[in-house]
Motif scaffolding. Structure first.
Motif, mmCIF file in Angstrom:
data_model
loop_
_atom_site.group_PDB
_atom_site.id
_atom_site.type_symbol
_atom_site.label_atom_id
_atom_site.label_comp_id
_atom_site.label_asym_id
_atom_site.label_seq_id
_atom_site.Cartn_x
_atom_site.Cartn_y
_atom_site.Cartn_z
ATOM 1 N N ASP A 193 33.806 -63.686 44.349
ATOM 2 C CA ASP A 193 32.729 -64.581 44.767
ATOM 3 C C ASP A 193 33.153 -65.319 46.035
ATOM 4 O O ASP A 193 34.264 -65.128 46.536
ATOM 5 C CB ASP A 193 32.351 -65.561 43.652
ATOM 6 C CG ASP A 193 33.524 -66.425 43.189
ATOM 7 O OD1 ASP A 193 34.456 -66.647 43.997
ATOM 8 O OD2 ASP A 193 33.510 -66.881 42.032
ATOM 9 N N VAL A 194 32.259 -66.156 46.553
ATOM 10 C CA VAL A 194 32.512 -66.843 47.824
ATOM 11 C C VAL A 194 33.762 -67.717 47.740
ATOM 12 O O VAL A 194 34.580 -67.750 48.677
ATOM 13 C CB VAL A 194 31.279 -67.683 48.228
ATOM 14 C CG1 VAL A 194 31.596 -68.557 49.443
ATOM 15 C CG2 VAL A 194 30.088 -66.783 48.528
ATOM 16 N N ASP A 195 33.935 -68.422 46.634
ATOM 17 C CA ASP A 195 35.104 -69.300 46.477
ATOM 18 C C ASP A 195 36.403 -68.501 46.522
ATOM 19 O O ASP A 195 37.376 -68.899 47.180
ATOM 20 C CB ASP A 195 35.015 -70.069 45.154
ATOM 21 C CG ASP A 195 33.911 -71.115 45.168
ATOM 22 O OD1 ASP A 195 33.496 -71.507 46.280
ATOM 23 O OD2 ASP A 195 33.457 -71.520 44.090
ATOM 24 N N GLU A 196 36.427 -67.381 45.824
ATOM 25 C CA GLU A 196 37.643 -66.554 45.781
ATOM 26 C C GLU A 196 37.951 -65.958 47.151
ATOM 27 O O GLU A 196 39.117 -65.907 47.574
ATOM 28 C CB GLU A 196 37.468 -65.442 44.746
ATOM 29 C CG GLU A 196 37.431 -65.945 43.306
ATOM 30 C CD GLU A 196 37.033 -64.866 42.314
ATOM 31 O OE1 GLU A 196 37.398 -64.990 41.128
ATOM 32 O OE2 GLU A 196 36.349 -63.893 42.724
ATOM 33 N N ILE A 197 36.910 -65.511 47.850
ATOM 34 C CA ILE A 197 37.119 -64.933 49.187
ATOM 35 C C ILE A 197 37.679 -65.988 50.134
ATOM 36 O O ILE A 197 38.630 -65.733 50.884
ATOM 37 C CB ILE A 197 35.799 -64.363 49.742
ATOM 38 C CG1 ILE A 197 35.317 -63.198 48.876
ATOM 39 C CG2 ILE A 197 35.972 -63.901 51.187
ATOM 40 C CD1 ILE A 197 33.926 -62.705 49.218
ATOM 41 N N ALA A 198 37.089 -67.182 50.100
ATOM 42 C CA ALA A 198 37.549 -68.266 50.978
ATOM 43 C C ALA A 198 39.014 -68.591 50.713
ATOM 44 O O ALA A 198 39.800 -68.807 51.650
ATOM 45 C CB ALA A 198 36.676 -69.496 50.771
ATOM 46 N N LEU A 199 39.393 -68.606 49.448
ATOM 47 C CA LEU A 199 40.771 -68.938 49.085
ATOM 48 C C LEU A 199 41.740 -67.856 49.549
ATOM 49 O O LEU A 199 42.792 -68.150 50.139
ATOM 50 C CB LEU A 199 40.868 -69.124 47.566
ATOM 51 C CG LEU A 199 42.245 -69.518 47.014
ATOM 52 C CD1 LEU A 199 42.669 -70.877 47.574
ATOM 53 C CD2 LEU A 199 42.226 -69.549 45.482
ATOM 54 N N GLU A 200 41.403 -66.596 49.303
ATOM 55 C CA GLU A 200 42.312 -65.497 49.652
ATOM 56 C C GLU A 200 42.445 -65.311 51.163
ATOM 57 O O GLU A 200 43.523 -64.980 51.663
ATOM 58 C CB GLU A 200 41.817 -64.193 49.017
ATOM 59 C CG GLU A 200 42.033 -64.125 47.510
ATOM 60 C CD GLU A 200 41.678 -62.761 46.949
ATOM 61 O OE1 GLU A 200 42.551 -62.151 46.305
ATOM 62 O OE2 GLU A 200 40.540 -62.300 47.165
ATOM 63 N N TYR A 201 41.358 -65.526 51.883
ATOM 64 C CA TYR A 201 41.384 -65.309 53.330
ATOM 65 C C TYR A 201 41.798 -66.556 54.112
ATOM 66 O O TYR A 201 42.008 -66.492 55.320
ATOM 67 C CB TYR A 201 40.012 -64.837 53.814
ATOM 68 C CG TYR A 201 39.746 -63.370 53.556
ATOM 69 C CD1 TYR A 201 39.878 -62.428 54.568
ATOM 70 C CD2 TYR A 201 39.373 -62.923 52.297
ATOM 71 C CE1 TYR A 201 39.631 -61.081 54.338
ATOM 72 C CE2 TYR A 201 39.124 -61.582 52.048
ATOM 73 C CZ TYR A 201 39.259 -60.664 53.068
ATOM 74 O OH TYR A 201 39.022 -59.322 52.837
ATOM 75 N N GLY A 202 41.875 -67.680 53.419
ATOM 76 C CA GLY A 202 42.304 -68.908 54.082
ATOM 77 C C GLY A 202 41.247 -69.506 54.994
ATOM 78 O O GLY A 202 41.569 -70.046 56.061
ATOM 79 N N VAL A 203 39.972 -69.400 54.591
ATOM 80 C CA VAL A 203 38.871 -69.962 55.382
ATOM 81 C C VAL A 203 38.008 -70.821 54.462
ATOM 82 O O VAL A 203 38.184 -70.821 53.240
ATOM 83 C CB VAL A 203 38.011 -68.847 56.018
ATOM 84 C CG1 VAL A 203 38.817 -68.068 57.039
ATOM 85 C CG2 VAL A 203 37.459 -67.904 54.948
ATOM 86 N N ASN A 204 37.056 -71.567 55.059
ATOM 87 C CA ASN A 204 36.183 -72.380 54.218
ATOM 88 C C ASN A 204 34.987 -71.564 53.715
ATOM 89 O O ASN A 204 34.664 -70.505 54.251
ATOM 90 C CB ASN A 204 35.713 -73.639 54.964
ATOM 91 C CG ASN A 204 34.964 -73.306 56.247
ATOM 92 O OD1 ASN A 204 33.988 -72.550 56.234
ATOM 93 N ND2 ASN A 204 35.422 -73.857 57.367
ATOM 94 N N LYS A 205 34.335 -72.083 52.690
ATOM 95 C CA LYS A 205 33.233 -71.363 52.043
ATOM 96 C C LYS A 205 32.037 -71.184 52.981
ATOM 97 O O LYS A 205 31.334 -70.172 52.907
ATOM 98 C CB LYS A 205 32.805 -72.103 50.772
ATOM 99 C CG LYS A 205 33.843 -72.054 49.664
ATOM 100 C CD LYS A 205 33.318 -72.671 48.377
ATOM 101 C CE LYS A 205 33.181 -74.179 48.515
ATOM 102 N NZ LYS A 205 32.765 -74.798 47.221
#
Length: 320
Positions: A119-131
């Protein structure tokens, strides 16, 4: 972990989510440097091995420039901790996020993560960017295919001619376009494309207007065109009248709508148009309905002018 590996340059596969853009002049300078100083003079590209394939993580332009100069082999850094395409996407993003990028490919890359179950939260965390950044890129997926095609053309032309444009085509800009209807999307990007292609030669004077500015300009031009629009005759519209000149020299207008003929006559040195009245009271007989003996008799006995219509060959005795 890293290890150095010298490989046949043609064994290296393009990263499917390679989003980094390089200005054409910079690429040509890179190729010239390799040609003059050798491929070992540039930083080693970084690659990963997934199953039996070697994928480029960082250094696409270096490898492409080396191929252009005729290099057969190149030494690369091999990252051994990349196990799958998910790892490849994350590593590629972190190593290439600085500089010019293609938002369309970034959008595809994040969409792959959504398809994989993140989901968006997981992608933001793994890629090091904001939601918000992730959501903006995913929104670009709503662009119409025709719109994406024109945007790709804009990026390709900007790589060759307008370096400053590459900085201006941001995810936010494209996400704003995706809010429009398909028709308006196409009109906006077409406008931007023409503005770039036919803009000033000095690239520093070229900039991409906001979506609102483009729409306002299109609206102004549309209003101007409407004021200057004239009603055009349909190609299927029937002509009501057409001119006809008789062998005797008289001129007529034939009205095909009401089957009326108008003649041009001169009265008091003025040419006037007058409805043609046929006062000819002559009788018309056709050989289709009368035998030749009957036609001869009718002609001889007629007191008024007679017109004979021949549908078959009639002997000369009729005129005798």
């Amino acid at each position: 972990m890293k290890s150095m590996k010298k490989l046949d340059i043609h064994r290296l596969h393009e990263n499917p989510w390679h989003f980094r853009l390089m200005y054409q002049r910079d690429f040509e300078s890179l190729a010239e440097s390799i040609k003059n100083n050798g491929v070992e003079s540039i930083p080693c590209p970084i690659i990963a091995q997934i199953k039996k394939k070697f994928y480029i993580i960082d250094g696409h332009s270096r490898i492409r420039a080396a191929k252009k100069t005729g290099e057969k082999h190149i030494t690369c850094q091999l990252l051994t901790n990349i196990q799958n395409l998910h790892d490849l996407r994350i590593a590629s993003f972190k190593m290439n996020k600085e500089g010019y990028s293609n938002p369309l490919l970034l959008s595809d890359m994040f969409y792959e993560e959504i398809q994989s179950g993140s989901d968006v939260d997981e992608i933001a965390l793994e890629y090091g960017v904001n939601k918000k950044y992730v959501s903006t890129l995913l929104k670009i997926r709503n662009l119409h295919d025709d719109t994406k095609s024109v945007i790709s053309k804009i990026l390709e032309n900007s790589k060759k001619k307008y370096q400053f444009i590459l900085n201006q085509i941001t995810p936010e800009h494209l996400a704003n376009i995706s809010d429009l209807s398909s028709e308006k999307q196409t009109r906006v990007v077409d406008w931007i494309f023409r503005d770039i292609m036919y803009g000033p030669a000095d690239e520093t004077l070229v900039s991409i207007p906001s979506v609102v500015e483009v729409l306002e300009e299109i609206e102004k031009i549309s209003e101007t065109k409407q004021k200057k629009t004239y009603k055009k005759r349909s190609p299927h519209t029937k002509v009501k009248e057409f001119p006809l000149t008789c062998r005797c020299g008289l001129k007529f207008d034939i009205n095909t709508k009401n089957n009326t003929a108008y003649e041009y006559i001169e009265q008091n040195n003025i040419i006037i148009k007058k409805k043609f009245e046929n006062n000819n009271n002559s009788h018309v007989f056709s050989s289709k309905f009368y035998s030749k003996e009957e036609l001869v008799r009718l002609i001889r006995d007629a007191k008024l002018e007679v017109n004979v219509v021949l549908t078959e060959a009639i002997p000369d005795e009729i005129g005798g």
